[in-house]
Scaffold this active site. Structure first.
Site, PDB file in Angstrom:
ATOM      1  N   SER A   1       0.830  -1.207   0.000  1.00 27.80           N
ATOM      2  CA  SER A   1       0.000   0.000   0.000  1.00 27.80           C
ATOM      3  C   SER A   1       0.869   1.265   0.000  1.00 27.80           C
ATOM      4  O   SER A   1       1.655   1.467  -0.927  1.00 27.80           O
ATOM      5  CB  SER A   1      -0.949  -0.054   1.202  1.00 27.80           C
ATOM      6  OG  SER A   1      -2.007   0.848   1.044  1.00 27.80           O
TER       7      SER A   1
ATOM      8  N   ASP B   1      -9.226  -4.371  -5.385  1.00 26.12           N
ATOM      9  CA  ASP B   1      -8.668  -3.633  -4.246  1.00 26.12           C
ATOM     10  C   ASP B   1      -9.462  -2.352  -4.001  1.00 26.12           C
ATOM     11  O   ASP B   1      -9.614  -1.532  -4.899  1.00 26.12           O
ATOM     12  CB  ASP B   1      -7.205  -3.291  -4.535  1.00 26.12           C
ATOM     13  CG  ASP B   1      -6.437  -2.865  -3.292  1.00 26.12           C
ATOM     14  OD1 ASP B   1      -6.983  -2.083  -2.491  1.00 26.12           O
ATOM     15  OD2 ASP B   1      -5.281  -3.308  -3.136  1.00 26.12           O
TER      16      ASP B   1
ATOM     17  N   HIS C   1      -7.598  -5.822  -0.029  1.00 28.90           N
ATOM     18  CA  HIS C   1      -6.478  -4.904  -0.190  1.00 28.90           C
ATOM     19  C   HIS C   1      -5.145  -5.632  -0.100  1.00 28.90           C
ATOM     20  O   HIS C   1      -4.859  -6.271   0.918  1.00 28.90           O
ATOM     21  CB  HIS C   1      -6.562  -3.824   0.890  1.00 28.90           C
ATOM     22  CG  HIS C   1      -5.499  -2.779   0.805  1.00 28.90           C
ATOM     23  ND1 HIS C   1      -5.085  -2.246  -0.387  1.00 28.90           N
ATOM     24  CD2 HIS C   1      -4.760  -2.175   1.763  1.00 28.90           C
ATOM     25  CE1 HIS C   1      -4.154  -1.338  -0.160  1.00 28.90           C
ATOM     26  NE2 HIS C   1      -3.929  -1.294   1.137  1.00 28.90           N
TER      27      HIS C   1
END
Length: 550
Positions: free
Chosen positions: A250, A492, A520
């Protein structure tokens, strides 16, 4: 929890998604595998503003930095791990001024010392995620056996985060909150519908920024991603590695990308999972994030039966969508009761619970389904638990990688991930000062993706008066960077798959690994195809062929 704190808890979650494009903050669950707005490469190419970071090829040769690069961390046993600290200059432009950050480190030794390649440094996401806490809380299970055998796994708290000294301190929301002025029809809603409601949010955001400046004003200009990437190079040198092997989830993908731009000659391998596209400006990130979350909730409705079975709150995808829409209306008018509490589940807490569950489908879609079913009968207790609101504390919806690490000192540290989200987001990405820019974007986002887009726009309000950094949206400039592996998940909610496509296209020799699924990020979530490809790249620099899909 007062209404001001409740709203900030919900907005902190979506802010983590926007800055990651971050909940945090946003990587695999440290306890084990987790189910952790459309863009295209063409869109990124259309961004003409460029401001890539620049750094001398050999910063260690600068006399004022040499001592930092020559550090040898004093490792001590901390449970089954080893802990130490790293000292880095607060201001890399003036490293001789004596101001520093002390960053906690933690290391899990390679299980096959004879075959050891070196260190694998990771960042679990955020910004604001603690790599120390992630590893101490069982995050070693996020890494494959081959990687654990060949690398020392090294986590750290970035500057300003968790156990960093100093750390960003904005106080607790209730410490700076005045009586809630956001009354009337907007009192329980995520998105204001009146001018008074908008002004109340603006006042709250400005008060929050002022509180952070009062407590942490000296360090706020120095917690951006460029400086964190320079810290990463000092860490590489301190670990004795001539080149960096790195895995970022991320927001950690952005940190890795910036490192690759600053030090392409120092990269051995970069894995960027749940990619952030550096070519997007603040408004593009908001719009794309809102669309991604709305799409994820649609995916939940479509896939609920396969994951949650009889727990699904309605018999069909259309029925689930209607129930969710009805609950948004109901909680704005009349919040739901919470057993044993005088507090209530308003639209903010409903939104927080729903969006948090999108990060981890296999572990949270069933509890979410049961909570929605209970909420439809008038009881919001389970939703409050999903939102992390059982004790009155706020939660950024992150990945459990906030506080908890204490470096080599061992003491618990407070979770400051919500404050760091704002601090890094506002410093890294230029934001306008004119409030009207936010209201205009709010209206556009609401038209595109309803409350999901509107909430992401509101989460940016803090940045209106925060310190500004020197970076601007730009396409990656990293001549000489070796092949980089970008991992994108098609469903996602926080870092849209299209951003992974764009980033891979910008990187020299960028390789895209596609994970077809929801949730995610992908690595460490139990998909053998993804894990095998990442492990092969990290250990043997094995290329991933174009079009590879898991």
């Amino acid at each position: 929890m007062n209404h001001s704190a409740s709203r900030r808890a919900a907005l902190a979650l979506v802010l983590s998604a926007v800055v990651a494009a971050p909940l945090a903050a946003c990587g695999p669950d440290p306890a084990g595998p987790r189910a952790v707005p459309p863009s295209t490469a063409a869109t990124a190419a259309a961004t003409t503003t460029t401001s890539a970071p620049t750094e001398p090829a050999e910063p260690a040769a600068r006399p004022e930095l040499a001592a930092f690069y020559r550090q040898q961390p004093a490792w001590k046993t901390c449970g089954e791990l080893r802990c130490a600290t790293l000292t880095v200059p607060m201001d890399y432009r003036h490293p001789e001024d004596g101001r520093t950050f002390t960053l906690p480190l933690v290391r899990s030794a390679a299980t096959d010392p004879a075959g050891r390649i070196g260190s694998l440094v990771f960042n679990p996401g955020g910004p604001g995620g603690s790599g120390v806490a992630h590893l101490k809380e069982g995050g070693i299970s996020s890494f494959g056996d081959r990687v654990r055998a060949r690398f020392d796994i090294v986590g750290f708290d970035p500057r300003g985060v968790a156990g960093s000294r100093p750390a960003v301190d904005c106080g607790r929301p209730e410490q700076s909150a005045e009586p809630d002025r956001n009354v009337g029809p907007d009192r329980n809603a995520v998105v204001p519908t009146t001018e008074a409601g908008r002004q109340a949010l603006l006042t709250e955001a400005d008060r929050s920024a002022a509180a952070c400046a009062a407590r942490s004003g000296e360090i706020l200009p120095h917690v951006g991603t460029e400086d964190a990437a320079r810290d990463l190079d000092v860490l590489r040198a301190a670990m004795g590695d001539p080149k960096l092997s790195y895995l970022g989830w991320s927001y950690g993908t952005y940190l890795g990308t910036v490192y690759g731009e600053l030090f392409p000659q120092r990269v051995r391998a970069l894995v960027l999972d749940g990619a952030v596209d550096p070519a997007q400006d603040w408004s593009e990130r908001v719009l794309r994030s809102g669309v991604a979350f709305r799409r994820a909730v649609d995916d939940y409705a479509d896939g609920c039966a396969a994951v949650a079975g009889r727990a699904c709150p309605a018999a069909s995808p259309a029925g689930i969508r209607k129930l969710v829409a009805d609950l948004y209306e109901r909680t704005a008018r009349k919040p739901l009761r919470i057993d044993g509490s005088t507090r209530r589940v308003d639209q903010n807490l409903l939104h927080s619970a729903l969006t948090k569950a999108m990060y981890t489908p296999e572990s949270q879609w069933k509890p979410l389904s049961e909570a929605l079913r209970s909420a439809n009968r008038g009881n919001g207790t389970a939703l409050a638990e999903l939102a992390g609101d059982t004790s009155g504390s706020t939660d950024d919806g992150g990945d459990g990688s906030g506080g908890g690490g204490g470096g080599d000192r061992g003491e618990p540290v407070p979770d400051n991930s919500e404050a760091v989200l704002s601090a890094v987001n506002c410093l890294d990405i230029p934001h306008p000062a004119d409030p009207q820019a936010y209201w205009s974007l709010l209206d556009r986002a609401r038209q595109q993706s309803g409350v999901f887009g509107a909430s992401t726009a509101l989460a940016e309000l803090d940045c209106r008066t925060w310190p500004k950094g020197g970076t601007t949206p730009h396409r990656v400039a990293a001549a000489g960077l070796p092949p980089v592996l970008v991992v994108g998940t098609t469903g996602d909610p926080a870092t849209p798959y299209e951003d992974a496509q764009s980033l891979a296209a910008q990187l020299p020799g960028g390789m895209l690994l596609t994970h077809k699924g929801a949730g995610h990020t992908a690595y460490g979530r139990g998909n053998a195809c993804v894990d095998g490809a990442v492990d092969g790249y990290l250990t043997g620099l094995t290329a991933v062929q174009p079009g590879t899909t898991c």
